[in-house]
Design an enzyme around this catalytic site. Structure first.
Site, short mmCIF file in Angstrom:
data_model
loop_
_atom_site.label_atom_id
_atom_site.label_comp_id
_atom_site.label_asym_id
_atom_site.label_seq_id
_atom_site.Cartn_x
_atom_site.Cartn_y
_atom_site.Cartn_z
CB THR A 219 19.80 -86.38 -40.52
OG1 THR A 219 18.46 -86.28 -40.06
CG2 THR A 219 19.84 -86.12 -42.01
CG HIS B 245 14.70 -83.19 -43.15
ND1 HIS B 245 15.71 -83.80 -43.87
CD2 HIS B 245 14.86 -83.59 -41.88
CE1 HIS B 245 16.43 -84.54 -43.05
NE2 HIS B 245 15.94 -84.43 -41.83
#
Lengths: 306, 141
Positions: free
Chosen positions: A52, A129
């Site tokens: 990420t 998320h």
């Protein structure tokens, strides 16, 4: 100024527009190579991450911007006991936009309450998320050419899997969507998702423990890892970690056009032999993640399209 | 028969579910108020069988949201010159700030200093509250 804290912070129309932009970036990356020239992204990662953080940084660098930040709580003022509220007030002076990952649920929301720059939730504990969700939605749209009228199986750790919670929340707004929730009893989807999202919107779902019984129904199979870091008790982790492993043997009963997604990293929940199957879409997700984060940062920074 | 003088000015909280008056006493912070407070437990009630009553003398400034959260069937009588001048209707508040605390150890409220504990009423009509940060439901245990 807009933030992205929860997947529902973007309307269905805004998501469609954002995915259209991401598709265009994927097709013409050079046209976007300078759209964020002079802009700075701060990556505030209080918890380890490879994908990420690098995806965010790569996305900003692809647009001609620059990046700064930290990659663990130990290398930030959090180790000295600084609050999220104080950290974000300082970071607001250094950068134009920030992505925050934090082990505590709600930390990005807390940051957004004090920030002068757009805040993107890059994962908060076992909660949400949303940029992984945008990545998942882009991948599903590329593979299936739609986001509605799909049967989506989510498998593995559905209790602590924040990508699962965000994806269910986001897909619940599309017509004709049905969920099959495959997990051991201890790792079922939390009740706030069941009550606030699925039951509240009358979305059909079933909770099962056996992947073999349901795999033939699925258009999408979303695999997840049982996350060691979410358990307070090591014994529970060891007992549950090998609950579901996807093999070619199990894939034989799946539809020929089913897509297998996984937010990665995987441990052993997808056998390596599945990687060569054309239905495996999890490495496409990684590439799509960069494009969709580019589109998101352009949108939140309100930069002109190329 | 227990006798408690009637109020000249203040508030009477009537029809409190028997046994919950001390919880209300705590949540309203009545122990910190410099006024006369009477807590009557297990009084006879035609409506409830048994009920609790709280009489607060001298002030009319209390947090009705807290009362609404605990039990929106409580009757709130505002007293002035020995007369009931107003009966307040209680509602389940949409949000609760610093009334209850989030007990989720994974929530940011467990470590962040000076953070307000904010809960929001769920929209499904089930009269439940969830932390705005982690979305965990409040459970009174």
């Amino acid at each position: 100024m807009r933030h992205l804290i929860d997947p529902l912070d973007l309307s269905v129309q805004e998501i469609d527009k954002l995915l259209d932009l991401a598709d265009d970036i994927a097709g013409n990356p050079k046209r976007y190579s300078q759209v964020c020239s002079g802009k700075k992204l701060a990556t505030l990662f209080y918890e380890p991450s490879t994908r990420t953080r690098l995806s965010f940084e790569s996305a900003m660098l692809n647009m001609g911007g620059s990046v700064l930040g930290f990659s663990s709580a130990n290398s930030s003022s959090a180790a000295k006991g600084e609050s999220v509220a104080d950290t974000i007030r300082a970071v607001s002076c250094y950068a134009d936009i920030c992505a925050i990952r934090h082990p505590k649920e709600g930390a990005p929301l807390r940051a957004s309450q004090y920030s002068k720059i757009p805040v993107i939730n890059a994962g908060d504990g076992g909660h949400q998320h949303p940029t992984q969700t945008l990545t998942d939605l882009m991948t599903i749209r590329v593979k299936k050419h739609r986001l509605d009228h799909l049967t989506i199986g989510l498998c593995g750790d559905l209790k602590f899997g924040r990508t699962v919670h965000s994806l269910i929340t986001a897909l619940s707004r599309y017509e004709g969507v049905r969920f099959v929730l495959i997990s051991p009893e201890e790792l079922r989807v939390p009740d706030y998702i069941i009550d606030n999202v699925l039951k509240a919107k009358n979305i059909p779902f079933e909770e099962v423990e056996n992947i073999e019984d349901v795999i033939s129904q699925l258009d999408i199979l979303y695999m997840t890892r049982v996350q060691k870091e979410r358990f307070f008790n090591e014994e529970d982790y060891i007992r549950l970690k090998d609950s579901y492993i996807l093999t070619m043997d199990k894939m034989q009963n799946a539809k020929p056009d089913m897509a297998v997604l996984h937010p990665l990293p995987r441990v052993n929940e997808i056998a390596l032999e599945v990687d060569d199957d054309p239905r495996a879409a999890y490495f496409d997700q990684v590439q799509n993640g960069v494009y969709v984060r580019m589109a998101l940062m352009m949108t939140l920074l309100e930069v002109e399209h190329a | 028969m227990l006798n408690i003088d009637s109020l000249n000015k203040g508030i009477v909280l009537d029809h409190i579910r028997a046994g919950s008056s001390m919880k209300i006493y705590d949540l309203l912070g009545l122990s910190q108020m410099d006024c006369c407070v009477a807590v009557i437990k297990n009084a006879k009630s035609n409506k409830l069988g048994k009920k609790d009553i709280i009489k607060i003398e001298g002030t009319t400034d209390i947090d009705l949201d807290v009362l609404g959260f605990i039990d929106h069937n409580i009757t709130v009588n505002i007293i002035d010159n020995g007369q009931i001048i107003e009966k307040k209707q209680l509602y389940l508040p949409k949000t609760l700030t610093n009334v209850i605390k989030c007990k989720n150890p994974r929530c940011i409220t467990s470590i962040e200093e000076e953070i307000n504990h904010v809960f929001r009423l769920t929209e499904d009509g089930t009269q439940r509250y969830r932390c705005i940060y982690c979305e965990q439901e409040y459970q009174d245990k």
